[in-house]
Write an enzyme that holds these catalytic residues in place. Structure first.
Site, PDB file in Angstrom:
ATOM      1  N   HIS A 122     -15.665  -3.054 -25.953  1.00  0.00           N
ATOM      2  CA  HIS A 122     -15.328  -1.643 -26.192  1.00  0.00           C
ATOM      3  C   HIS A 122     -15.650  -1.233 -27.619  1.00  0.00           C
ATOM      4  O   HIS A 122     -15.578  -0.068 -27.963  1.00  0.00           O
ATOM      5  CB  HIS A 122     -13.856  -1.391 -25.874  1.00  0.00           C
ATOM      6  CG  HIS A 122     -13.531  -1.728 -24.452  1.00  0.00           C
ATOM      7  ND1 HIS A 122     -13.986  -0.973 -23.395  1.00  0.00           N
ATOM      8  CD2 HIS A 122     -12.854  -2.750 -23.912  1.00  0.00           C
ATOM      9  CE1 HIS A 122     -13.585  -1.524 -22.271  1.00  0.00           C
ATOM     10  NE2 HIS A 122     -12.898  -2.603 -22.553  1.00  0.00           N
ATOM     11  N   CYS A 177     -16.022  -7.103 -20.322  1.00  0.00           N
ATOM     12  CA  CYS A 177     -16.392  -6.134 -19.293  1.00  0.00           C
ATOM     13  C   CYS A 177     -17.915  -5.995 -19.292  1.00  0.00           C
ATOM     14  O   CYS A 177     -18.607  -6.708 -20.010  1.00  0.00           O
ATOM     15  CB  CYS A 177     -15.706  -4.795 -19.594  1.00  0.00           C
ATOM     16  SG  CYS A 177     -15.782  -3.625 -18.211  1.00  0.00           S
TER      17      CYS A 177
HETATM   18  N1  GLN Z   1     -19.746  -4.905 -12.848  1.00  0.00           N
HETATM   19  C1  GLN Z   1     -19.330  -3.774 -13.605  1.00  0.00           C
HETATM   20  C2  GLN Z   1     -20.127  -3.678 -14.880  1.00  0.00           C
HETATM   21  O1  GLN Z   1     -20.452  -4.668 -15.451  1.00  0.00           O
HETATM   22  C3  GLN Z   1     -17.865  -3.836 -13.923  1.00  0.00           C
HETATM   23  C4  GLN Z   1     -17.411  -2.644 -14.699  1.00  0.00           C
HETATM   24  C5  GLN Z   1     -15.904  -2.576 -14.897  1.00  0.00           C
HETATM   25  O2  GLN Z   1     -15.209  -3.524 -14.755  1.00  0.00           O
HETATM   26  N2  GLN Z   1     -15.391  -1.441 -15.241  1.00  0.00           N
HETATM   27  O3  GLN Z   1     -20.419  -2.615 -15.355  1.00  0.00           O
HETATM   28 ZN    ZN Z   2     -14.430  -4.373 -16.652  1.00  0.00          ZN
END
Ligand code: GLN
Ligand code: ZN
Length: 752
Positions: free
Chosen positions: A692, A724
């Site tokens: 983030h 993420c």
């Molecule tokens: N597979 C998704 C990505 O990598 C997962 C996104 C998320 O968890 N918000 O973008």
């Molecule tokens: Zn995520």
């Protein structure tokens, strides 16, 4: 006293029918426009909205609410009453929301059980609270200049503290003083009604219901006792008040709003009856009959019955929405591609205004509206396009209750180890790679028709090839194709599944300037053909390493869509679950050995009331397990979660029975690992890189986090991955960070 308007709404989308506020905010932040231009654009938008709402029939004085925050309504209130300092300067306000060189932004979290996110005020005992009434007076004045008597809006003192961190109740008396000061200023400016939202009474928050009720009593008896104040319209959106309801009834506010939406009454059928008993005739009742957060045409006959059940004379009750309309798109008029059969079943914000007026007028006064509503209810119930017997039968034939993939994890794990041959502390990513300008442009051109299907496919494949080559070169172990074909992880699948309708302009504010376009689940869901196999198979053809197939899970698809109101959520979840199970089977056939089913929204749908949570987690878990139920033992199923504190639901996450779970953890310094030993017996990848932030984490830092994780998780069960997906990052951060991930893993493994 001015009587309360007969017809009103709780709030209206702030972002603008063409996302004007979003554009203005982003232009200002980027330095493309100056503060004065920004302010005047925002002002024009507010006044336009008032004019528009008057044109739509909100003609009575004080019928139009002025919930007009520039970034967020909680931040706006906190600044106005001075619970958070910084309410005088525009840039300070935005620094709180977004951070700058000298300060990190306030934490953001979900607003009740909606997809809107608010900023969490950071407060402490003994702090100074200094109201800035000018903020709200400006809003009132500019409206007056444009000929409107609007209702200024604030989140209430009890809710404001309940949602702050920590919930520091010792501040309540001085906070009440600040509200009193704002009230006095409003009264002196000639304002007759103010709208105060106290939704803390409808949820089980960190402060127990009974205490919330007490705080409500003390705060409001003090406030209502003040001589110089406008009439108070107290609102309780997002659910039913329980222990606080009798207190709300006794407070003696001039008008009280209750949420009587079908959604709320489904969870608490006796609510209208309890409201009738608790609220005295001396308090004007405002019935929140029209659902503020779903998009279905109201059943006006059924809604009239609920209204009548309140037992009030026409003069003692008004009609409103259950919540602010900020959670639904502006208008159906902006849509050109909604199927003709479906359109009459839908009501966005503007269409809901007509429903409110029809309820006020009654059947005699609004024959055509009632007839239309009858038709919508009937055609929707009888439609053969949205009711699909094959789907219903398939789901009915599933085993009931908790389904379980066979064999159990331990045995699957053995097979998978042999099959995949991964190194110690294997490295993977969460799915998406940076969405470059070229890819976004290709998608836009494809949508516009200037790029042919074939050309678009070429562009995507070229992108996939680059992403695979990069991962090979850096030395990751389980690769991904990068998700370049996805505009959004839910919208992408909704467009390919039957039973969904997507909008062109149905933007809804998620937070600040961010908007999403939630798809609508209109009927039974099924999968006409494979959705992701082409891309995954192509990516796999380029590498000898395993490439992960990438699916969005049923709970997340549902959470980020407008839901059906004619079947329980669990029914749609099961249907999406089996549709995705077919995708899993097709991915396996195409040679994909690792499949990730993302469920970042698992926590989001958690009901506001403790009592309802077990049942939710049960069906959510079941829907997820349906997706992988028939997967080969050798297929390694991953899942991924993020966005929230998982403490409350960590058992449920473990209960998804995935082989590998990746979970956001970097920012909380791996806090969640504390008691992971007891709950998690499968493999786990606590994120070691906070994606983030644009910061590149050093190899030492990552190694430190990995060593910390190894204190709680045995070596053979730990994975290395970011928090993420990488789609919001650029390659200039992604490349070095991924290299550091590899260096950190190698270093840690060496020391084992
Ligand atoms: N597979 C998704 C990505 O990598 C997962 C996104 C998320 O968890 N918000 O973008
Ligand atoms: Zn995520």
């Amino acid at each position: 006293m001015t009587t309360f308007p007969k017809a009103t709404i709780e709030g209206y989308p702030r972002i603008g029918a063409n996302r004007e506020l979003k554009r203005a905010l982003e232009s200002y932040w980027a330095g493309r426009i100056d503060a004065e231009t920004f302010r005047s654009t925002a002002r024009a938008l507010r006044v336009n909205n008032y004019n528009h709402l008057r044109d739509l029939g909100l003609t009575e004085d004080y019928a139009i609410p002025a919930d007009v925050a520039l970034y967020d309504q909680v931040l706006d209130t906190a600044l106005t009453v001075g619970l958070v300092p910084g309410g005088v300067d525009l840039d300070e306000e935005f620094a709180l929301a977004r951070g700058n060189d000298t300060r990190v932004p306030l934490e953001m979290t979900k607003w009740f059980d909606t997809n809107y996110h608010y900023l969490v005020p950071e407060i402490e005992a003994g702090q100074e609270i200094k109201a800035v009434p000018e903020r709200i007076l400006r809003i009132v004045e500019e409206a007056a200049e444009a000929g409107h008597k609007v209702r200024p809006f604030l989140v209430g003192p009890v809710t404001l503290i309940a949602l702050s961190k920590p919930a520091e109740w010792s501040l309540l008396p001085s906070l009440v003083e600040a509200y009193a000061e704002v009230f006095a200023a409003l009264k002196e400016a000639g304002v007759e009604w103010v709208q105060i939202a106290e939704p803390a009474v409808v949820a089980d928050l960190s402060t127990p219901d009974a205490e919330i009720a007490q705080h409500l009593r003390s705060a409001w008896s003090a406030l209502l006792g003040r001589e110089t104040r406008p009439n108070v319209y107290l609102t309780t959106p997002y659910g039913s008040a329980r222990e606080a309801l009798p207190v709300l009834g006794e407070l003696g506010v001039e008008a009280l709003h209750v949420d009587l939406s079908p959604w709320t009454l489904e969870a608490d059928a006796g609510y209208p009856e309890r409201v009738r008993a608790a609220v005295p005739d001396s308090t004007h009742l405002v019935a929140g009959l029209i659902d503020g957060r779903n998009v279905w045409t109201a059943n006006l006959r059924e809604r009239t019955d609920v209204l009548n059940s309140l037992g009030r004379g026409a003069d003692a009750v008004s009609v409103s929405t259950s919540t602010s309309l900020q959670h639904v798109p502006h208008t159906l008029k902006a849509e050109r591609n909604i199927p003709v059969e479906v359109a009459p079943w839908l009501a966005f914000a503007d269409e809901k205004l007509a429903e409110i007026q029809a309820l006020v007028a009654g059947e005699e006064g609004a024959k055509e509206a009632f007839a239309q509503s009858d038709r919508a209810v009937r055609t929707r119930a009888e439609s053969t396009t949205i009711h699909n017997k094959a789907v219903v039968d398939r789901v009915a034939a599933l085993p009931e209750g908790a389904v379980k993939r066979e064999p159990a994890f331990k045995e699957r794990n053995k097979v998978q180890r042999e099959e995949l041959g991964l190194p110690t502390l294997p490295i993977t990513t969460i799915g998406s790679f940076p969405q470059t300008t070229e890819i976004r442009k290709a998608r836009a051109d494809h949508r516009e028709g200037t790029l042919s299907d074939a050309e678009y496919n070429e562009a995507l494949k070229a992108e996939i090839k680059q992403v695979i080559e990069l991962q090979e070169e850096i030395g990751l172990d389980v690769l991904v194709h990068g998700e370049a074909e996805r505009n959004d992880m839910v919208q992408y699948f909704a467009e390919l599944l039957d039973g969904f309708v997507v909008t062109e302009n149905g933007w809804v504010q998620s937070y600040g300037s961010r908007c999403t376009r939630p798809p609508i689940v209109v009927g039974d869901v099924s999968r006409p053909e494979a959705m992701s196999v082409e891309w995954s198979a192509y990516a796999q053809s380029l590498s000898d390493k395993p490439v992960k197939g990438m699916l969005t899970g049923p709970v997340t698809i549902l959470a980020w869509s407008f839901k059906r109101d004619d079947v329980p959520l669990s029914v749609s979840a099961d249907q999406i679950g089996v549709a995705l199970a077919d995708e899993v089977a097709d991915l396996e056939k195409a040679g994909i050995k690792v499949i990730q089913i993302d469920e970042p929204a698992l926590r989001e749908l958690l009901p506001l009331r403790q009592d309802d949570r077990a049942a939710y987690l049960e069906w959510a878990q079941r829907a997820f397990r349906l997706v992988s139920l028939e997967a080969q033992p050798s297929t390694q199923i991953h899942t991924h979660l993020c966005y929230s504190e998982f403490g409350q639901i960590i058992d449920a996450v473990a209960g998804l029975d995935a082989d590998v779970t990746s979970i956001e953890a970097a920012r909380s310094k791996m806090e969640l690992l504390e008691d992971i030993d007891e709950t998690f017996h499968s493999e786990i990848g606590p994120g070691v890189w906070d994606i983030h932030s644009p910061r590149v984490p050093s190899a030492e830092e990552i190694a430190g986090l990995l060593r910390a994780a190894l204190n709680h998780v045995p070596t053979e069960r730990l994975w290395v991955n970011p928090d993420c997906g990488l789609k919001t990052r650029g390659y200039k951060e992604v490349e070095p960070s991924l290299r550091n991930l590899v260096a950190a893993r190698d270093e840690v493994v060496e020391g084992l």
